[in-house]
Design a protein around this motif. Structure first.
Motif, PDB file in Angstrom:
ATOM      1  N   PHE A 103       0.836  -1.192   0.000  1.00 62.49           N
ATOM      2  CA  PHE A 103       0.000   0.000   0.000  1.00 62.49           C
ATOM      3  C   PHE A 103       0.876   1.248   0.000  1.00 62.49           C
ATOM      4  O   PHE A 103       0.570   2.249  -0.663  1.00 62.49           O
ATOM      5  CB  PHE A 103      -0.922  -0.022   1.229  1.00 62.49           C
ATOM      6  CG  PHE A 103      -2.073   0.935   1.125  1.00 62.49           C
ATOM      7  CD1 PHE A 103      -3.064   0.764   0.172  1.00 62.49           C
ATOM      8  CD2 PHE A 103      -2.170   2.017   1.992  1.00 62.49           C
ATOM      9  CE1 PHE A 103      -4.135   1.655   0.069  1.00 62.49           C
ATOM     10  CE2 PHE A 103      -3.222   2.907   1.900  1.00 62.49           C
ATOM     11  CZ  PHE A 103      -4.214   2.722   0.934  1.00 62.49           C
ATOM     12  N   TYR A 104       1.961   1.198   0.729  1.00 67.27           N
ATOM     13  CA  TYR A 104       2.914   2.319   0.787  1.00 67.27           C
ATOM     14  C   TYR A 104       3.416   2.644  -0.620  1.00 67.27           C
ATOM     15  O   TYR A 104       3.451   3.822  -1.018  1.00 67.27           O
ATOM     16  CB  TYR A 104       4.077   1.951   1.704  1.00 67.27           C
ATOM     17  CG  TYR A 104       5.264   2.884   1.594  1.00 67.27           C
ATOM     18  CD1 TYR A 104       5.322   4.065   2.323  1.00 67.27           C
ATOM     19  CD2 TYR A 104       6.335   2.578   0.742  1.00 67.27           C
ATOM     20  CE1 TYR A 104       6.413   4.927   2.211  1.00 67.27           C
ATOM     21  CE2 TYR A 104       7.420   3.428   0.616  1.00 67.27           C
ATOM     22  CZ  TYR A 104       7.453   4.608   1.359  1.00 67.27           C
ATOM     23  OH  TYR A 104       8.528   5.460   1.241  1.00 67.27           O
ATOM     24  N   GLU A 105       3.814   1.640  -1.382  1.00 69.10           N
ATOM     25  CA  GLU A 105       4.376   1.864  -2.718  1.00 69.10           C
ATOM     26  C   GLU A 105       3.352   2.524  -3.646  1.00 69.10           C
ATOM     27  O   GLU A 105       3.691   3.444  -4.411  1.00 69.10           O
ATOM     28  CB  GLU A 105       4.827   0.527  -3.325  1.00 69.10           C
ATOM     29  CG  GLU A 105       6.053  -0.067  -2.659  1.00 69.10           C
ATOM     30  CD  GLU A 105       6.327  -1.491  -3.122  1.00 69.10           C
ATOM     31  OE1 GLU A 105       7.467  -1.964  -2.910  1.00 69.10           O
ATOM     32  OE2 GLU A 105       5.412  -2.133  -3.702  1.00 69.10           O
ATOM     33  N   ILE A 106       2.123   2.077  -3.563  1.00 69.28           N
ATOM     34  CA  ILE A 106       1.091   2.613  -4.457  1.00 69.28           C
ATOM     35  C   ILE A 106       0.762   4.063  -4.091  1.00 69.28           C
ATOM     36  O   ILE A 106       0.603   4.930  -4.972  1.00 69.28           O
ATOM     37  CB  ILE A 106      -0.178   1.738  -4.404  1.00 69.28           C
ATOM     38  CG1 ILE A 106       0.133   0.341  -4.942  1.00 69.28           C
ATOM     39  CG2 ILE A 106      -1.298   2.376  -5.208  1.00 69.28           C
ATOM     40  CD1 ILE A 106       0.700   0.323  -6.354  1.00 69.28           C
ATOM     41  N   VAL A 107       0.676   4.347  -2.810  1.00 73.05           N
ATOM     42  CA  VAL A 107       0.384   5.727  -2.387  1.00 73.05           C
ATOM     43  C   VAL A 107       1.529   6.663  -2.781  1.00 73.05           C
ATOM     44  O   VAL A 107       1.313   7.783  -3.246  1.00 73.05           O
ATOM     45  CB  VAL A 107       0.110   5.792  -0.873  1.00 73.05           C
ATOM     46  CG1 VAL A 107      -0.048   7.239  -0.418  1.00 73.05           C
ATOM     47  CG2 VAL A 107      -1.146   4.990  -0.529  1.00 73.05           C
ATOM     48  N   LYS A 108       2.751   6.169  -2.626  1.00 73.19           N
ATOM     49  CA  LYS A 108       3.925   6.951  -3.028  1.00 73.19           C
ATOM     50  C   LYS A 108       3.883   7.252  -4.537  1.00 73.19           C
ATOM     51  O   LYS A 108       4.180   8.364  -4.982  1.00 73.19           O
ATOM     52  CB  LYS A 108       5.209   6.189  -2.688  1.00 73.19           C
ATOM     53  CG  LYS A 108       5.886   6.598  -1.389  1.00 73.19           C
ATOM     54  CD  LYS A 108       6.375   8.046  -1.454  1.00 73.19           C
ATOM     55  CE  LYS A 108       7.152   8.432  -0.214  1.00 73.19           C
ATOM     56  NZ  LYS A 108       7.589   9.848  -0.253  1.00 73.19           N
ATOM     57  N   GLN A 109       3.517   6.225  -5.300  1.00 72.07           N
ATOM     58  CA  GLN A 109       3.440   6.394  -6.751  1.00 72.07           C
ATOM     59  C   GLN A 109       2.356   7.423  -7.116  1.00 72.07           C
ATOM     60  O   GLN A 109       2.564   8.280  -7.982  1.00 72.07           O
ATOM     61  CB  GLN A 109       3.127   5.055  -7.424  1.00 72.07           C
ATOM     62  CG  GLN A 109       3.078   5.135  -8.952  1.00 72.07           C
ATOM     63  CD  GLN A 109       2.673   3.810  -9.588  1.00 72.07           C
ATOM     64  OE1 GLN A 109       2.606   2.776  -8.918  1.00 72.07           O
ATOM     65  NE2 GLN A 109       2.390   3.853 -10.881  1.00 72.07           N
ATOM     66  N   ALA A 110       1.222   7.338  -6.446  1.00 70.73           N
ATOM     67  CA  ALA A 110       0.123   8.283  -6.706  1.00 70.73           C
ATOM     68  C   ALA A 110       0.543   9.712  -6.384  1.00 70.73           C
ATOM     69  O   ALA A 110       0.218  10.658  -7.117  1.00 70.73           O
ATOM     70  CB  ALA A 110      -1.096   7.900  -5.879  1.00 70.73           C
ATOM     71  N   GLN A 111       1.290   9.863  -5.288  1.00 74.85           N
ATOM     72  CA  GLN A 111       1.775  11.192  -4.920  1.00 74.85           C
ATOM     73  C   GLN A 111       2.747  11.714  -5.965  1.00 74.85           C
ATOM     74  O   GLN A 111       2.675  12.871  -6.400  1.00 74.85           O
ATOM     75  CB  GLN A 111       2.442  11.145  -3.544  1.00 74.85           C
ATOM     76  CG  GLN A 111       2.893  12.520  -3.046  1.00 74.85           C
ATOM     77  CD  GLN A 111       3.859  12.399  -1.885  1.00 74.85           C
ATOM     78  OE1 GLN A 111       4.774  11.562  -1.903  1.00 74.85           O
ATOM     79  NE2 GLN A 111       3.664  13.218  -0.862  1.00 74.85           N
ATOM     80  N   LYS A 112       3.681  10.853  -6.382  1.00 75.96           N
ATOM     81  CA  LYS A 112       4.711  11.244  -7.345  1.00 75.96           C
ATOM     82  C   LYS A 112       4.089  11.650  -8.677  1.00 75.96           C
ATOM     83  O   LYS A 112       4.545  12.600  -9.332  1.00 75.96           O
ATOM     84  CB  LYS A 112       5.686  10.087  -7.546  1.00 75.96           C
ATOM     85  CG  LYS A 112       6.844  10.403  -8.476  1.00 75.96           C
ATOM     86  CD  LYS A 112       7.788   9.205  -8.601  1.00 75.96           C
ATOM     87  CE  LYS A 112       8.937   9.520  -9.555  1.00 75.96           C
ATOM     88  NZ  LYS A 112       9.866   8.359  -9.691  1.00 75.96           N
TER      89      LYS A 112
END
Length: 819
Positions: free
Chosen positions: A657-666
């Motif tokens: 979940f962390y990776e996906i949220v980070k990607q969405a932010q980026k």
């Protein structure tokens, strides 16, 4: 025979006089010429100032005399190549004699500390006498057949010094006799000056050189009177205030008088009168662009199919005085006494309007006469004021008059309606209106600070090819703001060509600096310009927008800032449209939301916020059309977060979940602080806005929110801490995913509104549901209404991302421009 008059700017330097000589060389090949010249530019003002100082006993008057002397000596050296030439020496001697006489006169004024109107006229004559000597001899030095004739020997007046009245019978006789015996190709006459029947020097009033030329033209039945100045004719409006102003090719005499009376300084109003009776055309030409067509003033143009409005003019420095009281109603004589009082004080009335109830008379005069007028009128009506039959005169200052002018306005319906509608849309308050029975002039009194905006707005309405200029002030130039500017730059030519809308970015601001450019920001280099701008200030930005006072202004908020959202009323009250990407205003207290809507209506300032829901999707616009057409919204089901949809469409057991949220932010799908998206508050605000736009009174606290984040994520002190909780609590998010997978469902964060209640939360969506196959960052909204009770009206598409959000803002700009 032609009569040509050259103004002060045209003869203001040796270079300019050489341009005049070139014009005369050309013109004299086809016709005999009478050339009337003004004083060298600025000399009349210098003479007046020297006289004032001398009269006050100030010895510095001699400095002004020396400046006058130096200007004329410099002209001689600049015009005559060989200063030893006989004509040059003669010119220098004649000018020196006149300057010596001028010096003696100023010395006399200094000694007695007094200057009478008679002495003032004698003093002011020197300007034209000096310029005419220099120009006539410069013509001779070029081999032209030229001669100087003193106008004082031709034009005879009464003894009304400073503004003498011409004896036309004697003047015409003198002029005709002189030119009958004189066959010189070019005759130079000093303008402005004359002599009384008692041989005393007199002047014809400021602008009198035009008048001199018209008198001579009329006396000689000239084929044409040409007024040569520094502009290419009379313009549709003041070109210093309206860049799109253009020269008027043809005007009737009456239209020219109206325009010149209402501020068009190119032509002195009395000029028209001597030539009007004989129908001698007046042509206004540009000394510095002789090939330009200019403006021809002649008998009324009967051609059809042209705009009835010929020009828009203005007069500044106006005071509006009002005489009012119940004691005036039905009582004759008030107007007579009022206007007699003003006439006795030699106060000119520029505009008059009276209510049909006879309760008040309102009139406009020069600001400098206001106190004198009030004192005199209050004294005249002292008895009625004491009995409270009428009120003391009321003065309003800092006003201007704008006037719409055209001979044919009376035969066209709706001219005044378009005029006042245009002013109203741009928040220009009208204090008084006057329209003559001829309908040649429609005048309005407005605040002087609104003149530029009023002239530009009216010119756009009546003269431009239906191209509407939109002035944009953008706060927040991050990801979305940058894309919006790119879209404006990319599409501005297309929009202008196809929609007749001219987009201009005038103001930009971020959290550090702000940039205001009245001429429009150069969009190719806006980042560099903004980086060198002044320190950012919300109040400073607002004041800059207000002080520019531009027509068709739009304030665009692309921030998530609460303080910015609470400045919308300040913009709307100035009739400045507001476009909000920021959701805070429309999702804050219901009273504030309603206040913004009311201000928008009251001040005719659109308030649009399409991108609050669905980014570039036409969600709110469609909803508004449903409500406006009488439909009633019963239920709304929606996936309104492109960010959350992106997250849950990409989250699975193979990533975290962390990776996906980070990607969405980026990738810009979430706010810089992802908690705003993941907490559900953003979706709650969106469904709240849709409920309110559907006509329901609801507060944000009334929206039920089922949060899927862990308590530690909700309580994180910073974005960094928040991301740490996502890693720590990965099992929680995997559990949500596994439950949906086991039930053959997709996780969607859903917003619902039904029976006046709203809620948001993460839901497991089965395969047969319209939300199931919603991909990527897409949004979907389903409206169930009286007209769509079973099969809802569905809007679906990308609901997040800088480009689509910017396109939604762009669409709102175009909506306002087309309003």
């Amino acid at each position: 025979m032609k009569v040509l008059k050259f103004g002060g700017t045209s003869v203001g330097s040796a270079e300019n006089i050489n341009k005049v000589i070139s014009i005369l060389q050309q013109e004299s090949q086809h016709s005999r010429l009478v050339v009337v010249v003004s004083a060298v530019g600025g000399i009349t003002d210098k003479l007046l100032e020297a006289a004032r100082l001398a009269c006050n006993g100030d010895p510095s008057y001699i400095d002004h005399f020396n400046a006058v002397s130096a200007i004329h000596i410099s002209l001689i050296s600049g015009l005559f190549k060989n200063t030893e030439d006989a004509v040059a020496l003669l010119t220098e001697n004649l000018v020196s004699e006149k300057l010596e006489d001028l010096k003696k006169l100023l010395n006399g004024i200094y000694l007695i500390n007094e200057i009478s109107p008679k002495t003032s006229d004698k003093l002011l004559c020197f300007g034209e006498l000096l310029s005419s000597i220099i120009i006539s001899n410069a013509l001779k030095s070029r081999g032209l057949d030229a001669e100087l004739k003193n106008s004082q020997e031709l034009i005879i007046t009464d003894n009304n010094f400073n503004n003498a009245n011409v004896d036309f019978e004697l003047t015409y006789l003198n002029t005709q006799l002189y030119f009958k015996s004189n066959k010189t190709k070019i005759t130079v006459l000093p303008g402005f000056i004359a002599k009384s029947v008692h041989k005393e020097p007199t002047t014809l009033g400021r602008g009198g050189s035009d008048y001199t030329a018209a008198i001579i033209a009329s006396a000689l039945d000239a084929e044409q009177l040409e007024i040569w100045t520094d502009v290419s004719g009379m313009y549709t409006t003041n070109p210093k205030l309206v860049k799109q102003a253009k020269p008027i090719v043809k005007l009737s005499y009456q239209e020219a008088v109206e325009l010149s009376h209402f501020g068009a300084k190119v032509l002195y109003p009395p000029t028209v009168l001597p030539v009007l009776e004989k129908k001698i055309p007046i042509v206004i030409k540009n000394t510095f662009n002789p090939e330009a067509l200019g403006t021809t003033i002649m008998t009324q143009d009967n051609s059809t199919g042209k705009s009835p409005v010929k020009g828009i003019s203005n007069i500044d420095g106006i005071s509006l005085l009002t005489l009012q009281g119940n004691g005036m109603v039905g009582v004759p004589g008030f107007s007579k006494r009022l206007f007699e009082t003003l006439a006795q004080q030699k106060i000119n009335i520029i505009l008059i309007t009276q209510s049909s109830s006879e309760h008040s008379i309102c009139f406009g005069i020069s600001e400098g006469d206001a106190i004198k007028a009030k004192t005199a009128i209050d004294e005249t009506f002292e008895y009625e004021i004491a009995l409270h039959k009428i009120e003391p005169i009321h003065i309003e200052s800092d006003l201007s008059i704008i006037a719409l002018i055209g001979d044919k306005m009376k035969s066209h319906q709706g001219i005044s309606g378009r005029m006042f509608s245009t002013l109203g849309k741009n928040n220009v308050n009208i204090r008084a209106i006057a329209q003559g029975a001829s309908e040649r002039n429609i005048s309005a009194v407005i605040n002087k600070n609104d003149v530029k905006k009023a002239l530009n707005s009216l010119h756009e309405t009546f003269f431009e090819v239906k191209t509407k200029q939109i002035n944009l002030f953008i706060t927040g130039v991050g990801n979305v703001g940058e894309r919006l500017i790119e879209q404006i730059q990319q599409q501005k030519n297309y929009v202008k060509a196809n929609l007749k809308i001219s987009l201009r970015v005038v103001g930009l601001s971020n959290s550090k600096t702000m940039l205001i450019n009245n001429e429009g920001v150069e969009l190719k280099t806006w980042k560099e310009q903004l980086s060198q701008g002044s320190k950012a200030s919300l109040d400073g930005f607002l004041e800059a927008v207000k002080s520019l006072n531009l027509r068709n202004s739009i304030f665009i908020d692309i921030t998530a800032n609460n303080d910015v959202a609470h400045m919308y009323p300040d913009y709307l009250k100035q009739s400045i449209a507001v476009i909000a990407c920021n959701k805070i205003a429309c999702s804050s207290e219901l009273d504030y939301y309603k206040t913004l809507k009311q201000l928008s209506l009251k001040y005719n300032a659109p308030f649009l916020f399409e991108t609050n829901v669905g980014a570039g999707l036409p969600v709110i616009d469609t909803l508004n059309h449903l409500v406006t057409s009488g439909d009633k919204i019963h239920e709304i089901q929606a996936v309104l977060s492109g960010s959350l949809n992106f997250v849950f469409n990409n989250f699975n057991s193979e990533n975290t979940f962390y990776e996906i949220v980070k990607q969405a932010q980026k990738e810009g799908y979430t706010e810089p602080d992802p908690r705003i998206d993941l907490s559900g508050i953003d979706v709650a605000r969106k469904i709240l806005i849709l409920a309110r736009e559907s006509g329901y009174d609801i507060e944000l606290k009334d929206v039920q929110s089922d949060n899927f984040l862990t308590p530690s994520a909700m309580e994180a002190d910073s974005v960094e801490d928040f991301f740490k909780t996502l890693t720590d609590d990965e099992q929680h998010y995997q559990k949500l995913y596994q439950s949906a997978k086991n039930n053959q469902c997709q996780l969607k964060f859903v917003a619902e509104f039904k029976n006046g209640k709203a809620k948001v939360g993460l839901k497991e969506i089965p395969k047969n549901h319209p939300f199931y196959n919603l991909e990527g960052k897409d949004n979907i909204v389903m409206f169930y209404t009286e007209r769509y009770p079973e099969q809802p009206l569905i809007i679906k598409g990308a609901g997040a991302g800088a480009d689509v959000t910017a396109s939604g803002l762009f669409a709102d700009i175009i909506r306002i421009a087309n309003n």
